[in-house]
Design an enzyme around this catalytic site. Structure first.
Site, PDB file in Angstrom:
ATOM      1  CE  LYS A  54       9.452  24.107 -23.858  1.00 44.75           C
ATOM      2  NZ  LYS A  54       8.940  22.732 -23.795  1.00 44.75           N
TER       3      LYS A  54
ATOM      4  NE  ARG B   6       6.236  19.157 -31.283  1.00 44.23           N
ATOM      5  CZ  ARG B   6       6.422  19.346 -29.972  1.00 44.23           C
ATOM      6  NH1 ARG B   6       5.542  20.049 -29.272  1.00 44.23           N
ATOM      7  NH2 ARG B   6       7.472  18.851 -29.356  1.00 44.23           N
TER       8      ARG B   6
ATOM      9  NE  ARG C 296       4.701  18.327 -20.631  1.00 40.20           N
ATOM     10  CZ  ARG C 296       3.563  17.982 -21.240  1.00 40.20           C
ATOM     11  NH1 ARG C 296       2.513  17.626 -20.532  1.00 40.20           N
ATOM     12  NH2 ARG C 296       3.469  18.019 -22.556  1.00 40.20           N
TER      13      ARG C 296
HETATM   14  P1  ATP Z   1       7.175  19.998 -25.963  1.00 34.59           P
HETATM   15  O1  ATP Z   1       7.795  21.331 -25.717  1.00 34.59           O
HETATM   16  O2  ATP Z   1       7.970  19.147 -26.893  1.00 34.59           O
HETATM   17  O3  ATP Z   1       5.734  20.054 -26.293  1.00 34.59           O
HETATM   18  P2  ATP Z   1       7.091  19.518 -23.180  1.00 34.59           P
HETATM   19  O4  ATP Z   1       6.158  20.632 -22.940  1.00 34.59           O
HETATM   20  O5  ATP Z   1       6.767  18.253 -22.521  1.00 34.59           O
HETATM   21  O6  ATP Z   1       7.257  19.144 -24.692  1.00 34.59           O
HETATM   22  P3  ATP Z   1       9.133  20.535 -21.485  1.00 34.59           P
HETATM   23  O7  ATP Z   1       8.979  19.525 -20.442  1.00 34.59           O
HETATM   24  O8  ATP Z   1       8.576  21.874 -21.226  1.00 34.59           O
HETATM   25  O9  ATP Z   1       8.580  19.989 -22.857  1.00 34.59           O
HETATM   26  O10 ATP Z   1      10.682  20.727 -21.843  1.00 34.59           O
HETATM   27  C1  ATP Z   1      11.500  19.749 -22.458  1.00 34.59           C
HETATM   28  C2  ATP Z   1      11.697  20.057 -23.927  1.00 34.59           C
HETATM   29  O11 ATP Z   1      12.011  21.436 -24.111  1.00 34.59           O
HETATM   30  C3  ATP Z   1      12.910  19.335 -24.499  1.00 34.59           C
HETATM   31  O12 ATP Z   1      12.509  18.138 -25.092  1.00 34.59           O
HETATM   32  C4  ATP Z   1      13.505  20.296 -25.532  1.00 34.59           C
HETATM   33  O13 ATP Z   1      12.934  20.045 -26.795  1.00 34.59           O
HETATM   34  C5  ATP Z   1      13.000  21.636 -25.107  1.00 34.59           C
HETATM   35  N1  ATP Z   1      14.047  22.487 -24.486  1.00 34.59           N
HETATM   36  C6  ATP Z   1      15.104  22.147 -23.709  1.00 34.59           C
HETATM   37  N2  ATP Z   1      15.787  23.223 -23.304  1.00 34.59           N
HETATM   38  C7  ATP Z   1      15.141  24.299 -23.846  1.00 34.59           C
HETATM   39  C8  ATP Z   1      15.362  25.701 -23.812  1.00 34.59           C
HETATM   40  N3  ATP Z   1      16.348  26.265 -23.118  1.00 34.59           N
HETATM   41  N4  ATP Z   1      14.483  26.486 -24.502  1.00 34.59           N
HETATM   42  C9  ATP Z   1      13.464  25.967 -25.197  1.00 34.59           C
HETATM   43  N5  ATP Z   1      13.214  24.650 -25.278  1.00 34.59           N
HETATM   44  C10 ATP Z   1      14.038  23.830 -24.596  1.00 34.59           C
END
Ligand code: ATP
Length: 317
Positions: free
Chosen positions: A183, A314, A119
């Site tokens: 995550k 968070r 995102r």
């Molecule tokens: P957040 O997880 O920070 O709340 P978001 O839900 O918007 O934000 P996503 O769009 O799901 O995040 O994914 C992008 C974020 O996921 C990146 O900013 C990075 O921190 C994290 N990320 C990138 N690759 C991976 C991975 N393989 N496993 C876990 N996290 C990852």
């Protein structure tokens, strides 16, 4: 990356030792430069490649390659599976295909993405063979205005499958999958269409089977939960559950998913902070979700609803 490099990777990943001479032929370079090319491959794709003196090269952790036919065999009717070795982003590819009139149900998986997205333009990073990255095109009769809750439905579908496999995965609002506090998977939903409909939705999923390395935040992998499953079997199971959940969502809306999402909620009644892209962060207790999938947050000023637009959540520690 060029086709010969993939051929070499596939050859190396059978676990055997492969001669430098043969690899030089396939890579189209001199024997003298094979070592540098193999080293570049290892660095670029985070692979552990062993050099056996006088014999050749061996990949220490063989890759469980994606196989379109195997995934298709386990996928539900109406889902058409494609596998590509490398692309910028499967979501970008499928969005373009949707704009060109592709029918609902296209599932595109990539071994490697050079510009995998999350995102807000954030990056999704995945080691070669260590995860699943795919996008699914789904068309709805209704307009995008009636699709609130869709990203939570996707989270529920993925979480069902992973829990069935024995991984105690939980959901972080709006749609991340966590293992413990880290995550495990991210979901990126991109919508095309107008308020009255019809609409086309591209659902992007990134999921770690093996540790992803340094990705900017603490990440988890299915293997840590003792789950080791073929990527093809897992992809088919996820597509099957997704298709069923999306069909139910199209027919009945978000209501049938509300209680289940709440059941899998990682931070129920926990203190959290909602950080918008701009403006002030809002702290409160995460009370769960409402009938539209908005987060119910109990702040010092009372309860409010937070919509899954431009915010990140968070845990407050
Ligand atoms: P957040 O997880 O920070 O709340 P978001 O839900 O918007 O934000 P996503 O769009 O799901 O995040 O994914 C992008 C974020 O996921 C990146 O900013 C990075 O921190 C994290 N990320 C990138 N690759 C991976 C991975 N393989 N496993 C876990 N996290 C990852």
């Amino acid at each position: 990356m060029k086709a010969p490099v993939w051929a070499v990777l596939r050859r190396l990943s059978d676990g055997g030792v492969h001669s430098g001479e043969r690899l030089a032929e396939e890579l189209g370079c001199s024997r003298a430069s094979v070592n540098a090319r193999i080293q570049a491959l290892a660095d670029g794709y985070q692979l552990r490649i062993d050099r056996v003196r006088g014999q050749g090269y061996r990949l220490l952790s063989p890759i469980d390659w994606l196989d379109a036919a195997a995934i298709q065999a386990g996928a539900p009717a109406g889902v058409r599976v494609e596998v590509v070795e490398e692309t910028t982003s499967t979501n970008s590819d499928v969005l373009a295909r949707a704009a060109a009139g592709e029918a609902s149900g296209l599932a595109r998986l990539a071994e490697s993405q050079t510009a995998g997205r999350g995102r807000f333009g954030r990056r999704w990073l995945a080691p070669l063979g260590g995860g699943l990255t795919f996008s699914l095109l789904w068309r709805f009769e209704c307009g995008v205005g009636q699709l609130s809750g869709l990203s939570l439905v996707v989270g529920v579908a993925l979480t069902r499958v992973l829990n069935r496999l024995g991984a105690p995965v939980r959901l972080k609002w709006p749609n991340d999958l966590l293992l413990g506090e880290r995550k495990l998977a991210g979901i990126l939903i991109e919508l095309a269409g107008d308020a009255l409909g019809p609409s086309a939705v591209v659902i992007g999923v990134g999921l770690n089977l093996l540790p992803a390395g340094d990705v900017g935040q603490p990440a988890a992998a299915l293997r840590e939960a003792g789950v080791s499953v073929s990527r093809n079997v897992l992809a088919a199971a996820l597509l099957t559950e997704l298709a069923a959940a999306l069909s139910q969502f199209a027919a009945e809306g978000f209501a049938p998913f509300q209680a289940e999402w709440q059941h899998w909620h990682a931070w129920q009644d926990e203190p959290v902070v909602v950080a918008p892209m701009q403006g002030e962060a809002l702290a409160g207790l995460a009370l769960g979700i409402d009938a539209q999938g908005a987060l119910r947050l109990l702040t010092s000023d009372g309860e409010c609803s937070v919509h899954a637009g431009e915010v990140s959540l968070r845990r407050l520690v």
